[in-house]
Design an enzyme around this catalytic site. Structure first.
Site, PDB file in Angstrom:
ATOM      1  N   SER A  64      -1.865   7.764 -14.847  1.00  0.00           N
ATOM      2  CA  SER A  64      -0.921   8.442 -15.717  1.00  0.00           C
ATOM      3  C   SER A  64      -1.151   7.893 -17.186  1.00  0.00           C
ATOM      4  O   SER A  64      -2.198   7.340 -17.435  1.00  0.00           O
ATOM      5  CB  SER A  64       0.499   7.629 -15.547  1.00  0.00           C
ATOM      6  OG  SER A  64       1.232   8.033 -14.033  1.00  0.00           O
ATOM      7  N   ASP A  77       0.516   3.824   3.639  1.00  0.00           N
ATOM      8  CA  ASP A  77       1.612   4.828   3.168  1.00  0.00           C
ATOM      9  C   ASP A  77       2.641   4.083   2.165  1.00  0.00           C
ATOM     10  O   ASP A  77       3.451   3.432   2.901  1.00  0.00           O
ATOM     11  CB  ASP A  77       2.239   5.427   4.481  1.00  0.00           C
ATOM     12  CG  ASP A  77       3.063   6.670   4.063  1.00  0.00           C
ATOM     13  OD1 ASP A  77       3.677   6.769   2.909  1.00  0.00           O
ATOM     14  OD2 ASP A  77       3.558   7.332   5.001  1.00  0.00           O
TER      15      ASP A  77
END
Length: 223
Positions: free
Chosen positions: A60, A142
């Site tokens: 980011s 996950d």
């Protein structure tokens, strides 16, 4: 403005984030100075924009990392425990580790095994004591399901957009605790979820954003 925060060095980048009033807490400033983005982003590390890190993933923009750390600063005190979902390059995980100190823990969970492995290589190369002392743990899994074996967490950061309220992650948040997460599909917002000491949860939309979706590895490669 955020897009004006680029620098030629890590210190200059941090200085510009301070000047733009994106970061102001001494803990955040110190952490972002201590962790050099060039250790985790191979191209244009000091540009205030997202950069590709392979496998359909990005690191980011620095201003978003700054907003996240400032938003969670009260829950990244020494000795606290944090979860970084979609840890990717490992950069923000390292910044969080710098803040929680020797007695704290930051778990970075990443669903692309190659990214998890590379982040661990980079962390060992530049911050080996944090890995060896278990201040940082990188796991492959996950992230939508969190990482229950180390829960509960004082704070949770999510680096991709959940389609709706991430209830499974909120269940792993301490009371009190705080989560910083982009939420939405077409229209996305950073949402800060606050869990009080009674376990009651409130939410606040902080800003509009555009993030990659929080998904599984197969869909990420397709995207």
């Amino acid at each position: 403005m955020a897009w004006m925060c680029s620098g030629k060095t890590n210190d200059e980048l941090v200085d510009n984030l301070v000047k733009a009033r994106i970061i102001s807490s001494s803990q955040v400033i110190s952490a972002m100075r201590a962790v050099d983005r060039a250790h985790f982003s191979k191209q244009y590390p000091y540009e205030d924009s997202p950069q590709g890190i392979g496998y359909g993933a990005t690191i980011s923009a620095p201003h978003m990392h700054g907003y996240a750390l400032e938003g969670l600063v009260q829950y990244l005190k020494p000795g606290m425990r944090a979860l970084d979902v979609g840890s990717g390059s490992g950069y923000l995980t390292a910044c969080m580790a710098a803040m929680v100190g020797d007695n704290g823990l930051v778990v970075g969970i990443e669903h692309i095994p190659e990214l998890a492995d590379q982040s661990l290589v980079d962390l060992r190369a530049h911050y080996p004591q944090w890995v060896d002392s278990k201040r940082i743990e990188i796991v492959t899994g996950d992230g939508r399901k969190g990482y229950s074996s180390r829960a509960p967490y004082d704070c949770i950061h999510v680096g991709a957009a959940a389609p709706s309220k991430p209830t499974e992650l909120l269940a792993q948040l301490k009371a009190p605790g705080r989560m910083f997460v982009p939420v939405g599909t077409n229209n996305q917002y950073i949402v800060v979820y606050e869990k009080d000491s009674n376990g009651d949860i409130t939410e606040e939309r902080v800003m509009g954003v555009r993030y990659v979706p929080l998904t599984d590895a197969a869909m990420q490669f397709m995207g």
